[in-house]
Scaffold this active site. Structure first.
Site, PDB file in Angstrom:
ATOM      1  N   HIS A   1       0.869  -1.178   0.000  1.00 12.25           N
ATOM      2  CA  HIS A   1       0.000   0.000   0.000  1.00 12.25           C
ATOM      3  C   HIS A   1       0.913   1.237   0.000  1.00 12.25           C
ATOM      4  O   HIS A   1       2.021   1.187   0.515  1.00 12.25           O
ATOM      5  CB  HIS A   1      -0.842  -0.054   1.276  1.00 12.25           C
ATOM      6  CG  HIS A   1      -1.890   1.006   1.407  1.00 12.25           C
ATOM      7  ND1 HIS A   1      -1.597   2.300   1.764  1.00 12.25           N
ATOM      8  CD2 HIS A   1      -3.231   0.961   1.260  1.00 12.25           C
ATOM      9  CE1 HIS A   1      -2.713   3.006   1.828  1.00 12.25           C
ATOM     10  NE2 HIS A   1      -3.723   2.214   1.518  1.00 12.25           N
TER      11      HIS A   1
ATOM     12  N   ASP B   1       3.165  -4.419   8.268  1.00  9.64           N
ATOM     13  CA  ASP B   1       1.972  -3.592   8.119  1.00  9.64           C
ATOM     14  C   ASP B   1       0.766  -4.532   8.203  1.00  9.64           C
ATOM     15  O   ASP B   1       0.478  -5.265   7.268  1.00  9.64           O
ATOM     16  CB  ASP B   1       2.033  -2.858   6.772  1.00  9.64           C
ATOM     17  CG  ASP B   1       0.730  -2.129   6.442  1.00  9.64           C
ATOM     18  OD1 ASP B   1      -0.210  -2.157   7.271  1.00  9.64           O
ATOM     19  OD2 ASP B   1       0.648  -1.538   5.354  1.00  9.64           O
TER      20      ASP B   1
ATOM     21  N   GLN C   1      -4.449  -4.770   6.947  1.00 11.15           N
ATOM     22  CA  GLN C   1      -5.445  -5.640   6.326  1.00 11.15           C
ATOM     23  C   GLN C   1      -5.509  -7.011   7.000  1.00 11.15           C
ATOM     24  O   GLN C   1      -6.300  -7.859   6.614  1.00 11.15           O
ATOM     25  CB  GLN C   1      -5.140  -5.825   4.833  1.00 11.15           C
ATOM     26  CG  GLN C   1      -5.272  -4.555   4.017  1.00 11.15           C
ATOM     27  CD  GLN C   1      -6.716  -4.090   3.893  1.00 11.15           C
ATOM     28  OE1 GLN C   1      -7.657  -4.872   4.062  1.00 11.15           O
ATOM     29  NE2 GLN C   1      -6.916  -2.816   3.599  1.00 11.15           N
TER      30      GLN C   1
ATOM     31  N   LYS D   1     -10.343  -0.233  10.175  1.00  7.13           N
ATOM     32  CA  LYS D   1     -10.568  -1.416   9.332  1.00  7.13           C
ATOM     33  C   LYS D   1     -10.991  -2.617  10.167  1.00  7.13           C
ATOM     34  O   LYS D   1     -11.311  -3.674   9.649  1.00  7.13           O
ATOM     35  CB  LYS D   1      -9.301  -1.740   8.535  1.00  7.13           C
ATOM     36  CG  LYS D   1      -8.968  -0.670   7.492  1.00  7.13           C
ATOM     37  CD  LYS D   1      -7.853  -1.126   6.593  1.00  7.13           C
ATOM     38  CE  LYS D   1      -7.179   0.015   5.848  1.00  7.13           C
ATOM     39  NZ  LYS D   1      -8.010   0.624   4.805  1.00  7.13           N
TER      40      LYS D   1
ATOM     41  N   CYS E   1      -4.807   2.657  -3.655  1.00 11.87           N
ATOM     42  CA  CYS E   1      -3.544   3.128  -3.043  1.00 11.87           C
ATOM     43  C   CYS E   1      -2.437   2.114  -3.244  1.00 11.87           C
ATOM     44  O   CYS E   1      -1.599   1.896  -2.362  1.00 11.87           O
ATOM     45  CB  CYS E   1      -3.714   3.448  -1.562  1.00 11.87           C
ATOM     46  SG  CYS E   1      -4.797   4.839  -1.271  1.00 11.87           S
TER      47      CYS E   1
END
Lengths: 407, 148
Positions: A124, A201, A204, A227, A365
């Site tokens: 991302h 990261d 998600q 999220k 993104c």
């Protein structure tokens, strides 16, 4: 199949019960942001109705209550990630701010011109741009692990990409554009064998799977609350205590100090050292409530329901002619990026919306991923555990309507 | 779905499938790049000006049906017009997209673009080529514009 009672769960999400353009809302844009259960909305509203005060100051009752609630949420995040200590949990505005914090406070002081930062083609923009800024500031180089046609990391040359010049490996656990679940645990082990620190990261990943930073053995882990059913504007950074301790503050201000004079300021201990200024207290409390909610549903149940939805939706889309799924890794989160032959994704988004089906269209993104496939954009349906099988039928129906309109 | 039919009218679908003046102009003396980064619409508009007359105008690029059809319709509408006439047409198109009163004689076939007024998120798709041609005419060198 999962054990979840979808109707009961959907009753927890008031926003889902509305019509859009005369059709029931079918919300399939969960990878952009999830909806919030009443339990989270109530926690935030209860805080403002009964407990609002600034934290870590003030001897009055409200301030004590706010502080207790804020710190209790930190404990929940610690437990949620299986970190060792509350000191290892820093609240940030989201994953993006957490990555910038690590880039500037951890990596930058160690960087020299010619050093390397290793990311992947699937990232991302939030896990690309902070490193590019750092490279511009220091003369370091950004190296990129390539990807394959199926949307997986191409790890053929991974060992060679980890060099004595690599100062950090920063990798997404789950691709937001394609849903690919990356083999981060083995990548971390390889990086650590060469003493290279690793940032994961998890923006998600956290909504969909159990995350254990001790098992992963990562040095930093970042995620955003919004999220995973919490409010926007709040997220967290996990960092190993000894690393966070050795790092200079990211921002200066109130709350991050022990004492201030014009001659010398002494910084506060962890985690306050990295939380300058009055934080998003209500957001933190909402994040704590979201974690409680996920625990109540059961993260394994969430993962099972989403996997079930992914399998059905994938099978039904694959059965349609003229529709191509972009990103076909065997290990995927419940994200389906797709193209309808002869129809630009932006038109797809508008036509779906007219039938109440909310999906994301665009580059997500992740422009390098789009360039890899030589496409300007995709349409992306992303599922949460509150989505139903009927909603998959609405998605399929919307695809067919689009094809009819453009026939 | 009736708004959808209004937006994706036959004329729009036709111009999307078979865009007119979809080519380079080798002797173009003005050109501009238009970019709609959010949805990935990208086009180049070529203009051949003779004095203040648009002798030829064309475009190349890729994008959604609305942006492609709008660009195609634009090239048809502006060919042979003076800069001043082109400006007047553009103003009418803009008014039609924002739901204002328009002069139907000036607008002509371009009225099909007014369907976007029900879809605020799509207005910038329809205006991209018009902003780009404007930038091309105004500038004597290659220029890039973005709708963001």
């Amino acid at each position: 199949m999962s054990n979840l009672n979808i109707n009961a769960i959907r009753a927890d999400f008031p926003i889902l019960h509305q019509e859009i353009n005369g059709y029931p809302l079918v919300y399939l844009d969960n990878a952009a942001t999830s909806q919030k259960p009443r339990q989270v909305i109530d926690a935030v509203s209860h805080y403002y109705l009964h407990d609002n005060a600034n934290i870590h100051r003030g001897v009055h009752k409200l301030s004590q209550r706010s502080t207790d609630m804020y710190e209790a949420a930190r404990g929940k995040v610690r437990q949620f990630l299986n970190a060792n200590s509350d000191k290892e949990i820093i609240f940030t505005r989201g994953a993006t701010e957490a990555i910038n914090l690590v880039a500037q406070s951890f990596v930058r002081p160690k960087l020299q011109a010619g050093d390397e930062i290793l990311i992947s083609h699937l990232e991302h923009h939030a896990n690309i741009v902070p490193w590019q800024i750092l490279c511009e500031q220091t003369g370091a180089q950004l190296k990129v692990i390539p990807m394959t046609q199926s949307g997986e990391l191409d790890l053929t040359d991974f060992d060679e990409m980890l060099t004595e010049r690599t100062k950090i490996l920063a990798i997404g656990q789950v691709s937001n554009a394609l849903g690919t679940i990356n083999p981060v645990k083995s990548m971390i082990a390889k990086a650590h064998a060469k003493d290279i620190p690793v940032l994961i990261d998890g923006a998600q990943a956290v909504p969909h799977m159990t995350v254990d930073v001790k098992d992963l053995d990562c040095d930093f882990y970042v995620f955003s609350g919004h999220k995973m059913f919490a409010p926007t504007g709040i997220g967290a950074l996990y960092g190993r205590e000894e690393l966070l301790n050795a790092m200079p503050p990211y921002q200066g201000g109130g709350d991050m100090i022990l004492s201030v004079s014009f001659e010398k300021t002494i910084y506060n201990e962890l985690p306050a050292k990295f939380e300058a200024g009055t934080p998003h207290i209500a957001g933190v409390i909402g994040l704590g409530a979201a974690i409680d909610y996920m625990w109540q549903i059961g993260i394994d149940n969430i993962a099972a329901q989403e996997h079930h939805l992914l399998e059905i939706a994938t099978r039904k889309i694959e059965a349609l002619s003229g529709v191509t799924i972009i990103g076909t890794a065997p290990e995927k989160a419940a994200v389906i990026s797709f193209m309808i032959e002869g129809v630009h994704p932006h038109d797809v988004g508008t036509i779906f919306d007219q039938q109440g089906v909310a999906i994301r269209t665009g580059h997500h993104c992740a422009q390098p991923v789009m360039e890899f496939y030589d496409i300007p954009a995709t349409a992306r349906a992303s599922f949460a555990f509150y989505n139903s099988e009927e909603e998959i039928d609405a998605l399929i129906n919307a695809i067919q309507k689009t094809q009819e309109l453009f026939a | 779905m009736s708004d959808l039919r209004e937006l994706y009218q036959q004329v729009i679908m036709d111009h999307n499938k078979r865009p007119r003046n979809f080519r380079e102009i080798e002797q173009a003396n003005h050109l501009a790049h238009g970019n709609n980064p959010l949805c990935g619409d990208k086009l180049v508009v070529y203009v051949k000006l003779e004095g203040d007359v648009i002798e030829d105008v064309s475009f190349k690029g890729s994008g959604c049906a609305i942006s492609m059809a709008s660009a195609s319709l634009m090239t048809e509408a502006l060919k042979g017009k003076t800069i001043e006439e082109a400006q007047a047409i553009y103003e009418q198109v803009h008014k039609s997209m924002t739901g204002e009163e328009t002069d139907r004689n000036l607008l002509g076939k371009l009225e099909v673009l007014s369907g976007v007024k029900e879809f605020p998120a799509r207005v910038k798709c329809a205006t991209l080529s018009w902003h780009t041609v404007h930038a091309a005419i105004d500038s004597d060198h290659d220029i890039s514009i973005s709708t963001e």
